[in-house]
Design a protein around this motif. Structure first.
Motif, mmCIF file in Angstrom:
data_model
loop_
_atom_site.group_PDB
_atom_site.id
_atom_site.type_symbol
_atom_site.label_atom_id
_atom_site.label_comp_id
_atom_site.label_asym_id
_atom_site.label_seq_id
_atom_site.Cartn_x
_atom_site.Cartn_y
_atom_site.Cartn_z
ATOM 1 N N ASP A 244 -92.611 34.547 -13.164
ATOM 2 C CA ASP A 244 -93.332 35.082 -12.007
ATOM 3 C C ASP A 244 -94.180 36.276 -12.397
ATOM 4 N N GLN A 374 -91.744 27.736 -4.502
ATOM 5 C CA GLN A 374 -91.505 29.113 -4.061
ATOM 6 C C GLN A 374 -90.989 29.140 -2.635
ATOM 7 N N THR A 375 -91.503 28.255 -1.778
ATOM 8 C CA THR A 375 -90.985 28.176 -0.406
ATOM 9 C C THR A 375 -89.522 27.781 -0.397
ATOM 10 N N THR A 378 -87.360 30.712 -1.481
ATOM 11 C CA THR A 378 -87.202 31.703 -0.407
ATOM 12 C C THR A 378 -86.142 31.247 0.599
ATOM 13 N N GLU A 381 -82.725 31.677 -1.005
ATOM 14 C CA GLU A 381 -82.320 33.080 -1.122
ATOM 15 C C GLU A 381 -81.961 33.680 0.225
ATOM 16 N N GLN A 382 -82.713 33.326 1.259
ATOM 17 C CA GLN A 382 -82.506 33.950 2.561
ATOM 18 C C GLN A 382 -81.536 33.184 3.457
ATOM 19 N N TYR A 423 -80.513 25.669 -6.356
ATOM 20 C CA TYR A 423 -81.438 26.791 -6.482
ATOM 21 C C TYR A 423 -82.031 26.829 -7.895
ATOM 22 N N ARG A 430 -90.269 25.372 -10.150
ATOM 23 C CA ARG A 430 -91.348 26.350 -10.001
ATOM 24 C C ARG A 430 -91.875 26.774 -11.373
#
Length: 448
Positions: A244, A374-375, A378, A381-382, A423, A430
């Motif tokens: 990244d 990336q979506t 996220t 992670e959230q 994950y 990614r």
């Protein structure tokens, strides 16, 4: 009754859970920051960075080495194209000895030099220079593709190693839990089925570990093959920063523009079109007639014929002659070569347009893959990993109060680890997309 039994063993189980789950829950899931290392025997060089892998691949790849030899061939052709035509030396001796005139003889010594008209020599140089530029761009494109393959193999190897590590942690935790459940079964505080289910799960994980070890070995062999060392025991070093942090265009239009400007295969297509246009100019120059200029020195020895009774006297003439030879293009005006060169130009233009279209598609595909991954990251992670972590803590506390069985805690823990594996898969996707995007844009290497 069940609560009292759980409280009896709660302190020992809590110790095991804190040790095992603490290592799992707090494990970093960032692939770029994870150490992708495998045990290496003494004396083996360890911690090979991605850029070092690319350097070694450039040095060892035989196909790339063969392509670089084409550069020497192109330079030799360029040198040959600039050479002028060689002159010719003409020597002629005539004698009348065989025809009854022994005193008649002639000697001629001349030099003829072909002359390039219509700028032929410069046109040959232009074509050879354009072809050399195409070869240089082709070598650069091979390097770009090789670097992409090395980085992709590196990411696959790191992902395989991390999945092996995650599965190994799960197996170790299940073995710890099996010891606790075995004690409870022996004390008749848990049914034997719990132990049987847990041992079955341990065996399943051991079988999966065997497959993962084979996958890791295959991934490392693939990396070794690319760097010319398929038998070497490799230990891969994670990059100093995650992918990244590596610079890539953040806007699709900018990425496409950068790719069309600096990608080597686009350069190859454009230079090939220029080389074809240079071929058209050379074909036109070759349509000019051939011109050869010459100069000669002639000496003629004979005997003058005088009336009787005078005696014949020797006669010698010395002559210098100049001339030129010009071909008459009545039939062959190089029509076929000129027509063929025009077709080659159109063909090169079509190929260049196809390459540009392909580049746009590759950049767009990699860009959207990276954005989609990336979506997903996220969301994990959230909405997944954090909740799974909370669920583990809640179920562990409830188990200590006797509200759940150990197998319930293990099942939830397994879901957490499966989420981490998913994950990791999304993170790997990614990074693969970033590798493909950098290659599609024309960026080389791993560092910014």
């Amino acid at each position: 009754m069940f609560a009292s039994r759980a409280l009896r063993y709660g302190r020992g189980v809590r110790t095991l859970l804190v040790c095992a789950l603490g290592a799992l829950v707090n494990t970093s899931v960032a692939l770029g920051s994870a150490q992708a290392q495998t045990p290496s025997p003494p004396g083996v060089v360890a911690a090979i960075s991605p850029n070092e892998l690319i350097r070694r691949a450039f040095d060892a790849n035989r196909e790339l080495a063969a392509a670089r030899l084409d550069l020497e061939r192109g330079r030799a052709r360029l040198r040959q194209a600039g050479l002028r035509s060689n002159p010719t030396l003409d020597i002629e001796h005539t004698t009348g000895r065989l025809t009854g005139s022994p005193d008649e003889r002639e000697l001629s010594v001349g030099v003829a030099l072909p002359v390039d008209i219509g700028a032929r020599r410069q046109r040959r140089i232009d074509v050879a220079s354009a072809e050399l530029a195409v070869i240089e761009a082709e070598v650069a494109d091979r390097e770009r593709q090789l670097a992409r393959n090395v980085l992709a193999a590196y990411v696959d190897a790191v992902a395989a190693i991390r999945e092996l590590d995650t599965t190994e942690r799960l197996r170790q935790l299940d073995e710890q839990m099996a010891r606790v459940v075995r004690i409870r079964v022996e004390e008749q505080d848990a049914p034997p089925l719990e132990l049987s289910l847990l041992l079955t799960e341990v065996a399943r994980l051991e079988a999966r570990l065997a497959l993962l070890r084979g996958r890791v070995d295959a991934a490392l062999i693939a990396v070794g093959q690319l760097i010319g060392a398929p038998q070497e025991t490799l230990t891969l070093q994670s990059s100093q920063s995650s992918l990244d942090a590596v610079s890539v265009p953040r806007v699709l239009e900018a990425a496409v523009a950068t790719a069309l400007e600096q990608r080597a295969d686009v350069t190859v297509a454009r230079l090939s079109e220029q080389a074809a246009e240079a071929g058209v100019r050379l074909a036109r120059a070759d349509a000019w007639p051939d011109l050869t200029v010459s100069a000669a020195y002639r000496t003629n020895h004979g005997v003058s014929d005088l009336p009787r009774p005078l005696i014949a006297v020797p006669d010698t003439d010395h002559v210098v002659a100049f001339g030129a030879s010009i071909g008459l293009p009545f039939f062959n005006k190089n029509q076929g070569a000129r027509a063929e060169s025009a077709v080659i130009v159109r063909q090169a233009r079509v190929r260049r347009e196809l390459v540009e279209q392909t580049v746009r598609a590759e950049v767009t595909s990699a860009f959207r893959r990276a954005a989609a991954a990336q979506t997903a990251l996220t969301l994990y992670e959230q909405g997944v990993l954090t909740r799974s972590d909370d669920n583990i803590r809640i179920m562990r506390a409830a188990y200590e109060l006797g509200e759940f069985r150990i197998t319930d805690v293990i099942a939830e823990q397994r879901r957490l680890l499966e989420s981490q594996q998913e994950y990791t898969a999304a993170l790997t996707e990614r990074y693969r997309a970033i590798v493909d995007l950098r290659a599609a844009v024309g960026l080389a290497g791993w560092q910014p």
